[in-house]
Design a protein around this motif. Structure first.
Motif, PDB file in Angstrom:
ATOM      1  N   LEU A 135       0.853  -1.185   0.000  1.00 30.35           N
ATOM      2  CA  LEU A 135       0.000   0.000   0.000  1.00 30.35           C
ATOM      3  C   LEU A 135       0.888   1.233   0.000  1.00 30.35           C
ATOM      4  O   LEU A 135       1.983   1.205   0.575  1.00 30.35           O
ATOM      5  N   ARG A 136       0.427   2.289  -0.653  1.00 34.82           N
ATOM      6  CA  ARG A 136       1.136   3.575  -0.624  1.00 34.82           C
ATOM      7  C   ARG A 136       0.165   4.638  -0.127  1.00 34.82           C
ATOM      8  O   ARG A 136      -0.839   4.910  -0.784  1.00 34.82           O
ATOM      9  N   LEU A 137       0.453   5.219   1.028  1.00 32.63           N
ATOM     10  CA  LEU A 137      -0.467   6.209   1.604  1.00 32.63           C
ATOM     11  C   LEU A 137      -0.614   7.423   0.714  1.00 32.63           C
ATOM     12  O   LEU A 137      -1.694   8.020   0.633  1.00 32.63           O
ATOM     13  N   GLU A 138       0.465   7.820   0.032  1.00 33.46           N
ATOM     14  CA  GLU A 138       0.382   9.008  -0.821  1.00 33.46           C
ATOM     15  C   GLU A 138      -0.516   8.781  -2.027  1.00 33.46           C
ATOM     16  O   GLU A 138      -1.094   9.720  -2.580  1.00 33.46           O
ATOM     17  N   ALA A 139      -0.648   7.508  -2.456  1.00 29.15           N
ATOM     18  CA  ALA A 139      -1.554   7.196  -3.565  1.00 29.15           C
ATOM     19  C   ALA A 139      -2.996   7.127  -3.063  1.00 29.15           C
ATOM     20  O   ALA A 139      -3.925   7.521  -3.767  1.00 29.15           O
ATOM     21  N   ALA A 140      -3.177   6.612  -1.847  1.00 29.03           N
ATOM     22  CA  ALA A 140      -4.525   6.513  -1.270  1.00 29.03           C
ATOM     23  C   ALA A 140      -5.079   7.880  -0.909  1.00 29.03           C
ATOM     24  O   ALA A 140      -6.286   8.111  -1.013  1.00 29.03           O
ATOM     25  N   HIS A 141      -4.195   8.799  -0.497  1.00 28.69           N
ATOM     26  CA  HIS A 141      -4.631  10.132  -0.084  1.00 28.69           C
ATOM     27  C   HIS A 141      -3.785  11.191  -0.808  1.00 28.69           C
ATOM     28  O   HIS A 141      -2.878  11.781  -0.215  1.00 28.69           O
ATOM     29  N   PRO A 142      -4.057  11.421  -2.089  1.00 25.54           N
ATOM     30  CA  PRO A 142      -3.241  12.373  -2.876  1.00 25.54           C
ATOM     31  C   PRO A 142      -3.267  13.777  -2.267  1.00 25.54           C
ATOM     32  O   PRO A 142      -4.306  14.266  -1.839  1.00 25.54           O
ATOM     33  N   GLY A 143      -2.081  14.380  -2.241  1.00 27.96           N
ATOM     34  CA  GLY A 143      -1.961  15.744  -1.725  1.00 27.96           C
ATOM     35  C   GLY A 143      -1.883  15.842  -0.219  1.00 27.96           C
ATOM     36  O   GLY A 143      -1.639  16.917   0.320  1.00 27.96           O
ATOM     37  N   LEU A 144      -2.098  14.720   0.477  1.00 27.39           N
ATOM     38  CA  LEU A 144      -2.085  14.761   1.947  1.00 27.39           C
ATOM     39  C   LEU A 144      -0.702  14.421   2.491  1.00 27.39           C
ATOM     40  O   LEU A 144      -0.240  15.034   3.459  1.00 27.39           O
ATOM     41  N   VAL A 145      -0.031  13.460   1.877  1.00 28.16           N
ATOM     42  CA  VAL A 145       1.299  13.030   2.319  1.00 28.16           C
ATOM     43  C   VAL A 145       2.353  13.715   1.444  1.00 28.16           C
ATOM     44  O   VAL A 145       2.451  13.439   0.251  1.00 28.16           O
ATOM     45  N   GLU A 146       3.116  14.627   2.030  1.00 27.53           N
ATOM     46  CA  GLU A 146       4.163  15.354   1.310  1.00 27.53           C
ATOM     47  C   GLU A 146       5.379  15.502   2.219  1.00 27.53           C
ATOM     48  O   GLU A 146       5.257  15.900   3.357  1.00 27.53           O
ATOM     49  N   THR A 147       6.545  15.184   1.702  1.00 29.61           N
ATOM     50  CA  THR A 147       7.816  15.214   2.444  1.00 29.61           C
ATOM     51  C   THR A 147       7.694  14.542   3.813  1.00 29.61           C
ATOM     52  O   THR A 147       8.042  15.138   4.832  1.00 29.61           O
ATOM     53  N   PRO A 148       7.200  13.297   3.846  1.00 27.85           N
ATOM     54  CA  PRO A 148       7.068  12.626   5.143  1.00 27.85           C
ATOM     55  C   PRO A 148       8.435  12.249   5.713  1.00 27.85           C
ATOM     56  O   PRO A 148       9.293  11.733   5.005  1.00 27.85           O
ATOM     57  N   GLY A 149       8.625  12.525   7.022  1.00 26.96           N
ATOM     58  CA  GLY A 149       9.909  12.249   7.643  1.00 26.96           C
ATOM     59  C   GLY A 149       9.855  11.224   8.753  1.00 26.96           C
ATOM     60  O   GLY A 149      10.866  10.621   9.092  1.00 26.96           O
ATOM     61  N   SER A 150       8.684  11.015   9.339  1.00 25.57           N
ATOM     62  CA  SER A 150       8.563  10.028  10.408  1.00 25.57           C
ATOM     63  C   SER A 150       7.138   9.515  10.453  1.00 25.57           C
ATOM     64  O   SER A 150       6.202  10.165   9.975  1.00 25.57           O
ATOM     65  N   VAL A 151       6.986   8.337  11.047  1.00 31.82           N
ATOM     66  CA  VAL A 151       5.683   7.673  11.050  1.00 31.82           C
ATOM     67  C   VAL A 151       5.543   6.859  12.330  1.00 31.82           C
ATOM     68  O   VAL A 151       6.521   6.338  12.867  1.00 31.82           O
ATOM     69  N   SER A 152       4.319   6.776  12.818  1.00 28.55           N
ATOM     70  CA  SER A 152       4.014   5.946  13.986  1.00 28.55           C
ATOM     71  C   SER A 152       2.674   5.267  13.719  1.00 28.55           C
ATOM     72  O   SER A 152       1.790   5.849  13.080  1.00 28.55           O
ATOM     73  N   ALA A 153       2.528   4.038  14.186  1.00 25.22           N
ATOM     74  CA  ALA A 153       1.293   3.287  13.963  1.00 25.22           C
ATOM     75  C   ALA A 153       0.879   2.587  15.247  1.00 25.22           C
ATOM     76  O   ALA A 153       1.717   2.062  15.982  1.00 25.22           O
ATOM     77  N   ARG A 154      -0.411   2.590  15.488  1.00 25.99           N
ATOM     78  CA  ARG A 154      -0.953   1.903  16.673  1.00 25.99           C
ATOM     79  C   ARG A 154      -2.094   1.001  16.223  1.00 25.99           C
ATOM     80  O   ARG A 154      -3.056   1.459  15.602  1.00 25.99           O
TER      81      ARG A 154
END
Length: 459
Positions: A135-154
């Motif tokens: 899955l690619r979050l930037e493809a699922a939500h265009p324009g929302l994910v830009e220059t992502p530097g860190s991520v956390s998931a729960r």
């Protein structure tokens, strides 16, 4: 060079303690794989503590290592083994990463997106393996994910993931509800979550119980804490700010949210903040600082005031082991058992109590729905604006059409006038060329003379 020179708050009285570094035993191929990885950024241990993922920022690689921690030996140590270097077309300056399960890894790429990968078990080969995203979050939500530097998931009880992404240079944290359990992995929802006051958010973490969200705010030189039990949105202010850190980077909650460890990219320290009741409020300063780099190593990597210190930071599920990354030291492990303060026995990954988890999950769903409602509201405003613009454009088009019709009428009348003029000119030319016109010339002259004579003008 004194420790206070690394501090934005040089008057701090927090003690600087030497962190106890653990020896590391490298299995076959580990040293080579680490050397090929180059500059490291984030680091994260899988939930079962058996695998370690490291982001190779400039090499566009992710390295996964097997890890064993021997606390029972006379001299506790860490053993690294089974190196798995990975490449992918989706890697573009990988900066942050997070295991959502023991074989699922999210990777935040500074010049790309946030792909989700299945990580296969080790095969013993040293050749980099190419990964394809689930899955690619930037493809699922265009324009929302830009220059992502860190991520956390729960993980939520329903099987979905509550994913938070720091978008460094759009200065916002976005939230994504991701379903990886279905036949087709997908992003259920996504919206902006936090923005006000953020200036290069460079690290994000959920508390183990889901009660808190922590964000490293690079240019504000602090960590912001948000209570998830209240409504959050892009205009939300933090409930607490952790001060005394130069350039906060990786961070983790421990002891059921009563303590936070923060890596300082601009200093040789990991800062330790403590709140005994876990109710973070107002401005707080670190209780102590752990020196994790000697002065020589720190200065080697200090190419500018924002560099030289630890970048990635994680703890094992017992909370006794801390791992950091640094440009000069790709991996280093530390024993936190001697850390002053309350016991770390409940670690970083203590699950939310069964009776509390439904409430915490409900808060996530509420937050996601509120985010979607805000997004829908913005879309409706944009639609109304576009409708008004379309109406104005239609009116102007009608006016233009009327003017075009008028211009066509004028052009037609002008063409008719030009045709009549040409016909008159032809008739005049024919008249002037005729024999009668020449024969009548003397009479015309006599007529002019006679008229002048009658008007008293001398000829």
């Amino acid at each position: 060079m004194s420790a206070s020179e690394f501090d934005t708050d040089a008057t701090t009285t927090a003690p600087a303690l030497e962190a106890v570094r653990l020896p590391v035993v490298h299995g076959p191929g580990v040293a080579t794989a680490l050397a090929e990885l180059g500059r490291t950024e984030d680091v994260h241990l899988s939930p079962d503590n058996r695998r370690l993922a490291i982001a190779g920022h400039l090499s566009n690689r992710v390295l996964v290592l097997g890890i064993d921690i021997d606390w029972g030996a006379k001299d506790p140590h860490v053993r690294l083994h089974s190196p798995q270097p990975f490449v992918s077309r989706e890697f573009s300056y990988p900066h942050g990463l997070f295991w959502s399960s023991d074989d699922t890894l999210l990777v935040a790429n500074r010049q790309g997106g946030v792909p989700v990968f299945h990580i296969p078990p080790p095969t013993g080969g040293a050749t980099p393996c190419e990964l394809q995203p689930l899955l690619r979050l930037e493809a699922a939500h265009p324009g929302l994910v830009e220059t992502p530097g860190s991520v956390s998931a729960r993980p939520l009880a329903c099987g979905c993931l509550d994913v938070l992404v720091c978008n460094n240079y759009t200065h916002q944290v976005t939230q994504h509800l991701v379903d990886l359990d279905g036949a087709r992995p997908g992003a259920v929802a996504g919206s902006p979550l936090l923005a006000r006051g953020l200036d290069i958010p460079d690290g994000v973490a959920h508390s183990p119980d889901g009660q808190w969200i922590a964000v490293s705010n690079h240019n504000e030189h602090c960590v912001r804490l948000y209570d998830t039990s209240r409504p959050l949105g892009p205009d939300a202010e933090p409930d607490a700010r952790l001060l005394g850190v130069d350039y906060p980077h990786g961070l983790r909650f421990v002891e059921n949210s009563r303590r936070i460890l923060v890596a300082d990219a601009g200093a040789p320290f990991v800062h330790v903040y403590t709140c005994p009741d876990g109710r973070w409020q107002g401005e707080q300063r670190h209780g102590c600082r752990l020196r994790v780099l000697d002065e020589h190593t720190f200065l080697q990597g200090r190419s500018n005031p924002q560099e030289g210190g630890p970048k990635g930071l994680d703890l094992d599920r017992s909370g006794r082991l801390m791992v950091i990354t640094n440009e000069m030291v790709p991996l280093a492990f530390f024993d936190l058992r001697s850390l002053p303060g309350p016991s770390l026995e409940d670690g970083r990954a203590d699950p939310c109590p069964a009776e509390v988890r439904p409430m915490q999950d409900a808060q996530v769903w509420r937050r996601q729905v509120q985010g979607l409602a805000r997004t829908l509201g913005r879309l409706e405003e944009r639609l109304q604006s576009q409708v008004a613009l379309a109406a104005d454009l239609a009116q102007k088009n009608a006016q233009l059409s009327q003017r075009e019709d008028h211009c066509r009428l004028v052009e037609r009348a002008l063409a008719q006038s030009q045709a009549a003029l040409a016909e008159s000119q032809r008739g005049m030319a024919e008249l002037l060329a005729s024999r009668s016109w020449r024969l009548m010339a003397p009479y015309r002259l006599a007529g002019r003379v006679f008229r002048r004579w009658f008007s008293g003008v001398k000829v």
